[in-house]
Design a protein around this motif. Structure first.
Motif, PDB file in Angstrom:
ATOM      1  N   LEU A 152      93.779  46.619-117.724  1.00  0.00           N
ATOM      2  CA  LEU A 152      94.401  47.837-118.246  1.00  0.00           C
ATOM      3  C   LEU A 152      95.193  48.546-117.148  1.00  0.00           C
ATOM      4  CD1 LEU A 152      91.724  49.553-120.550  1.00  0.00           C
ATOM      5  CD2 LEU A 152      93.726  48.242-121.196  1.00  0.00           C
ATOM      6  N   ASP A 154      96.449  47.092-114.379  1.00  0.00           N
ATOM      7  CA  ASP A 154      97.615  46.264-114.059  1.00  0.00           C
ATOM      8  C   ASP A 154      98.707  46.431-115.115  1.00  0.00           C
ATOM      9  OD1 ASP A 154      96.824  45.233-111.678  1.00  0.00           O
ATOM     10  OD2 ASP A 154      96.173  43.288-112.453  1.00  0.00           O
ATOM     11  N   THR A 155      98.301  46.535-116.378  1.00  0.00           N
ATOM     12  CA  THR A 155      99.282  46.750-117.446  1.00  0.00           C
ATOM     13  C   THR A 155     100.036  48.055-117.206  1.00  0.00           C
ATOM     14  OG1 THR A 155      97.846  45.590-119.001  1.00  0.00           O
ATOM     15  CG2 THR A 155      99.568  46.953-119.952  1.00  0.00           C
ATOM     16  N   ALA A 156      99.284  49.106-116.894  1.00  0.00           N
ATOM     17  CA  ALA A 156      99.907  50.403-116.635  1.00  0.00           C
ATOM     18  C   ALA A 156     100.853  50.324-115.447  1.00  0.00           C
ATOM     19  CB  ALA A 156      98.827  51.452-116.369  1.00  0.00           C
ATOM     20  N   ARG A 157     100.442  49.602-114.414  1.00  0.00           N
ATOM     21  CA  ARG A 157     101.302  49.487-113.226  1.00  0.00           C
ATOM     22  C   ARG A 157     102.568  48.707-113.539  1.00  0.00           C
ATOM     23  NH1 ARG A 157      98.390  46.869-108.435  1.00  0.00           N
ATOM     24  NH2 ARG A 157     100.399  47.229-107.448  1.00  0.00           N
ATOM     25  N   SER A 158     102.406  47.591-114.290  1.00  0.00           N
ATOM     26  CA  SER A 158     103.582  46.755-114.529  1.00  0.00           C
ATOM     27  C   SER A 158     104.595  47.472-115.425  1.00  0.00           C
ATOM     28  CB  SER A 158     103.171  45.407-115.124  1.00  0.00           C
ATOM     29  OG  SER A 158     102.768  45.565-116.462  1.00  0.00           O
ATOM     30  N   TYR A 159     104.120  48.350-116.320  1.00  0.00           N
ATOM     31  CA  TYR A 159     105.063  49.124-117.142  1.00  0.00           C
ATOM     32  C   TYR A 159     105.477  50.430-116.460  1.00  0.00           C
ATOM     33  CZ  TYR A 159     104.672  46.003-121.147  1.00  0.00           C
ATOM     34  OH  TYR A 159     104.748  44.920-121.975  1.00  0.00           O
ATOM     35  N   ARG A 160     105.038  50.594-115.232  1.00  0.00           N
ATOM     36  CA  ARG A 160     105.463  51.736-114.417  1.00  0.00           C
ATOM     37  C   ARG A 160     105.243  53.070-115.102  1.00  0.00           C
ATOM     38  NH1 ARG A 160     109.829  50.213-110.631  1.00  0.00           N
ATOM     39  NH2 ARG A 160     110.825  52.128-111.273  1.00  0.00           N
ATOM     40  N   PHE A 161     104.022  53.284-115.635  1.00  0.00           N
ATOM     41  CA  PHE A 161     103.707  54.590-116.206  1.00  0.00           C
ATOM     42  C   PHE A 161     103.837  55.637-115.118  1.00  0.00           C
ATOM     43  CE2 PHE A 161     100.547  52.809-119.573  1.00  0.00           C
ATOM     44  CZ  PHE A 161     101.601  52.185-120.201  1.00  0.00           C
ATOM     45  N   ARG A 162     104.346  56.812-115.499  1.00  0.00           N
ATOM     46  CA  ARG A 162     104.369  57.910-114.535  1.00  0.00           C
ATOM     47  C   ARG A 162     102.950  58.379-114.281  1.00  0.00           C
ATOM     48  NH1 ARG A 162     109.545  60.536-116.107  1.00  0.00           N
ATOM     49  NH2 ARG A 162     111.032  58.943-115.501  1.00  0.00           N
ATOM     50  N   THR A 165     101.090  60.392-117.092  1.00  0.00           N
ATOM     51  CA  THR A 165     100.792  59.504-118.226  1.00  0.00           C
ATOM     52  C   THR A 165      99.633  58.593-117.873  1.00  0.00           C
ATOM     53  OG1 THR A 165     103.140  59.482-118.732  1.00  0.00           O
ATOM     54  CG2 THR A 165     101.793  57.837-119.829  1.00  0.00           C
TER      55      THR A 165
ATOM     56  N   PRO B  76     106.034  46.805-108.756  1.00  0.00           N
ATOM     57  CA  PRO B  76     106.376  46.400-110.131  1.00  0.00           C
ATOM     58  C   PRO B  76     107.829  46.767-110.456  1.00  0.00           C
ATOM     59  CG  PRO B  76     104.227  47.435-110.093  1.00  0.00           C
ATOM     60  CD  PRO B  76     104.791  47.584-108.709  1.00  0.00           C
ATOM     61  N   ARG B  89      91.890  43.055-123.242  1.00  0.00           N
ATOM     62  CA  ARG B  89      91.736  43.983-122.129  1.00  0.00           C
ATOM     63  C   ARG B  89      93.060  44.579-121.695  1.00  0.00           C
ATOM     64  NH1 ARG B  89      89.020  40.278-117.942  1.00  0.00           N
ATOM     65  NH2 ARG B  89      89.296  42.068-116.577  1.00  0.00           N
ATOM     66  N   TYR B  92      95.413  49.186-125.111  1.00  0.00           N
ATOM     67  CA  TYR B  92      94.589  50.383-124.972  1.00  0.00           C
ATOM     68  C   TYR B  92      93.847  50.646-126.276  1.00  0.00           C
ATOM     69  CZ  TYR B  92      97.191  50.731-120.730  1.00  0.00           C
ATOM     70  OH  TYR B  92      97.719  50.430-119.505  1.00  0.00           O
ATOM     71  N   HIS B 107     108.896  57.111-120.989  1.00  0.00           N
ATOM     72  CA  HIS B 107     109.660  57.669-119.868  1.00  0.00           C
ATOM     73  C   HIS B 107     111.088  57.178-119.847  1.00  0.00           C
ATOM     74  CE1 HIS B 107     106.108  59.502-118.594  1.00  0.00           C
ATOM     75  NE2 HIS B 107     105.475  58.369-118.349  1.00  0.00           N
ATOM     76  N   TYR B 155     110.185  46.982-124.950  1.00  0.00           N
ATOM     77  CA  TYR B 155     110.535  47.434-123.599  1.00  0.00           C
ATOM     78  C   TYR B 155     111.896  46.911-123.160  1.00  0.00           C
ATOM     79  CZ  TYR B 155     109.175  48.753-118.776  1.00  0.00           C
ATOM     80  OH  TYR B 155     109.068  49.324-117.538  1.00  0.00           O
TER      81      TYR B 155
END
Lengths: 261, 266
Positions: A152, A154-162, A165, B76, B89, B92, B107, B155
């Motif tokens: 989860l 890594d997913t957030a990092r790869s989609y570059r969440f601010r 968020t 990234p 996993r 969300y 964003h 995306y």
């Protein structure tokens, strides 16, 4: 069929409380000891003891202090817990100290707080409640944040969440089941701290009302306070469960689907 | 080469462990063009996931460079989407299917209507237009992986990276998902880097198959798959050429496992 099963469940739920009350009523009915007034006498004392003035003077301030202290503990506990949970070095540095501080029974901090701000007044009581509630919330938040699934993250990092968020949508919501566990434990500690903080100064509040009644030998009145506290504690935990039921519906569903496979 | 999209140059990754350094990736170099569908296969434990994590900027390589659309990858990158093997996993669970697909778009500079259109379009592309309000855990494994793919499609990445995405689903679902990937590539021109341990899958999907050696890994073979772009689970897999290609890849993997292939000296 469904209706009868709901009826049976309701019966099961209220059976024991009803039996206990009936037993109390019967056993205490002919009691002559002034310390153990009959349940009938206690209930008769209720309307005269808890007039609307007393509600405003004692119950409302007690609950307001509980709410403030609890909210403060939630804010600090979740905030600090997130910071600690996200950073391995910070965790390694703080965890032994936190485990020690948690082991101190919360009521003993009341005299310490009184050294600085005195027993009476709102400040010492709110601080006492907040400090008592803080530990379970803080430590459970740390656990929840640390246990976040790395996929989860890594997913957030790869989609570059601010950052905001990420913190809200991933970290906070992901750790919310553990935060809720801590918050539930904290609520019962909060009620205990609310009463104890009022016993010391005994100026106003539910705890103070009970002590004053006891000192004035108004024993049935003392018992009404104790019953009232029980009812309030029960209602608070009911409200908490309802809120948790709504907010963590996804978690129940997830757990159910995991068990199903 | 103006249409080079991804450039991996002399990538090396050494892990520091308690029992000393472990060289996971020895020296990997390859290029990928705009609009290509490249499959990477290799024996198990050959560092495929390590390679992907480096390309995705989630892991820092020990040496070597990665460039995406002529920009060096140091974290990234902006226009890359990842689909993981562990679909359960990577979605969300507190968000609905729609919420999951929409979250990475929050964003980006667009209004709500445009964002909503992108989500609708992506859900339709993967055949989940009716599941938007469900939660991921209410869906089957194959459908969950479709949600993860929809999130990547919405995306609009320059490159889509898939890490053994179908390893955990049953065979029939897997065939459907493979055709979905082919369709996204043909109809939408998506550039896809697909990592798998399944030889048949790599030949069926890819325009190129890159065979990795055992660890410390290097590129052992780079095979052009000269099958027609329109592929079909039954007829394509029955073609003599398909069999030849899969045999070739299979032999390469066997050589890799036995350690027979000789690493070219740089």
């Amino acid at each position: 069929m469904r209706l009868t099963s709901i009826g049976r469940q309701l019966l099961m739920t209220i059976a024991l409380p009803v039996i206990l009350l009936a037993l109390w009523w019967v056993v205490s009915a002919d009691n002559t000891s002034p310390f153990w007034p009959s349940l009938q006498k206690i209930l008769q004392a209720f309307p005269d003891t808890w007039t609307s003035d007393r509600v405003m003077e004692d119950i409302v301030p007690s609950l307001a202090r509980l709410a403030l202290g609890y909210a403060l503990a939630l804010l600090v506990g979740v905030g600090l817990g997130t910071v600690i949970g996200l950073s391995r070095p910070v965790r390694a540095f703080l965890e032994p100290a936190l485990e020690f501080l948690r082991a101190i029974p919360p009521p003993v901090i009341i005299p310490v707080i009184a050294l600085f701000v005195g027993y009476s007044g709102w400040t010492s009581k709110i601080i006492a409640i907040a400090l008592g509630c803080l530990w379970p919330i803080l430590l459970n938040t740390v656990e929840g944040v640390r246990g976040l699934d790395e996929v989860l993250v890594d997913t957030a990092r790869s989609y570059r969440f601010r950052r905001p968020t990420y913190l809200y949508q991933v970290v906070l919501r992901g750790s919310s089941p553990q935060v809720a566990t801590g918050a539930r434990q904290a609520l019962s500690i909060g009620v205990i701290m609310m009463v104890i903080s009022e016993l010391f100064a005994a100026d106003n509040g539910l705890g103070a009302a009970i002590v004053q009644a006891q000192r004035a030998f108004a024993i049935p009145e003392m018992w009404t306070g104790i019953i009232l506290l029980g009812v309030i504690g029960f209602l608070l935990s009911l409200i908490f469960r309802l809120a948790e039921w709504r907010a963590l519906a996804w978690y129940r569903g997830l757990r159910r689907s995991e068990r199903g496979t | 080469m103006p249409d080079t999209l991804l450039e991996v140059h002399q990538l090396k990754k050494v892990y520091e462990t308690a029992s000393g350094p472990v060289e996971a990736i020895g020296d990997i170099s390859f290029d990928m063009r705009q609009g290509e569908l490249v499959c990477i296969v290799g024996p198990s434990g050959c560092g495929k996931t390590t390679l992907l994590k480096c390309i995705a900027g989630l892991l820092k390589p020990t040496a070597g460079t990665i460039r995406l659309a002529d920009r060096p990858v140091t974290g990234p990158p902006e226009s890359m989407a990842l689909v993981f093997q562990e679909y359960g996993r990577s979605l969300y669970p507190w968000l609905t299917v729609r919420g999951n697909v929409e979250l990475p778009l929050r964003h980006q500079k667009m209004d709500a209507a445009q964002r909503s259109r992108l989500v609708d379009d992506a859900l339709e592309a993967v055949g989940l237009e009716h599941a938007g309000r469900s939660y991921p855990w209410q869906l089957s494994g194959g459908m969950q992986q479709r949600v993860a793919i929809a999130r990547a499609v919405a995306y609009h990445p320059e490159v889509l990276i898939m890490d053994e995405p179908f390893a955990a689903v049953d065979a029939q679902t897997r065939a459907d998902l493979e055709d979905l990937v082919r369709a996204l590539h043909i109809e939408r021109g998506m550039s896809i880097l697909f990592v798998t341990h399944d030889i048949d899958e790599s030949v069926y999907l890819g325009e190129r198959v890159i065979v990795l050696s055992t660890s410390p890994t290097w590129v052992q073979d780079d095979i052009a798959i000269d099958l027609a772009p329109e592929r079909d689970q039954i007829t394509t897999r029955a073609l003599p050429r398909f069999t030849e290609l899969r045999t070739h890849v299979y032999e390469q993997i066997q050589r890799a496992k036995r350690g027979e292939a000789v690493r070219p000296q740089a």
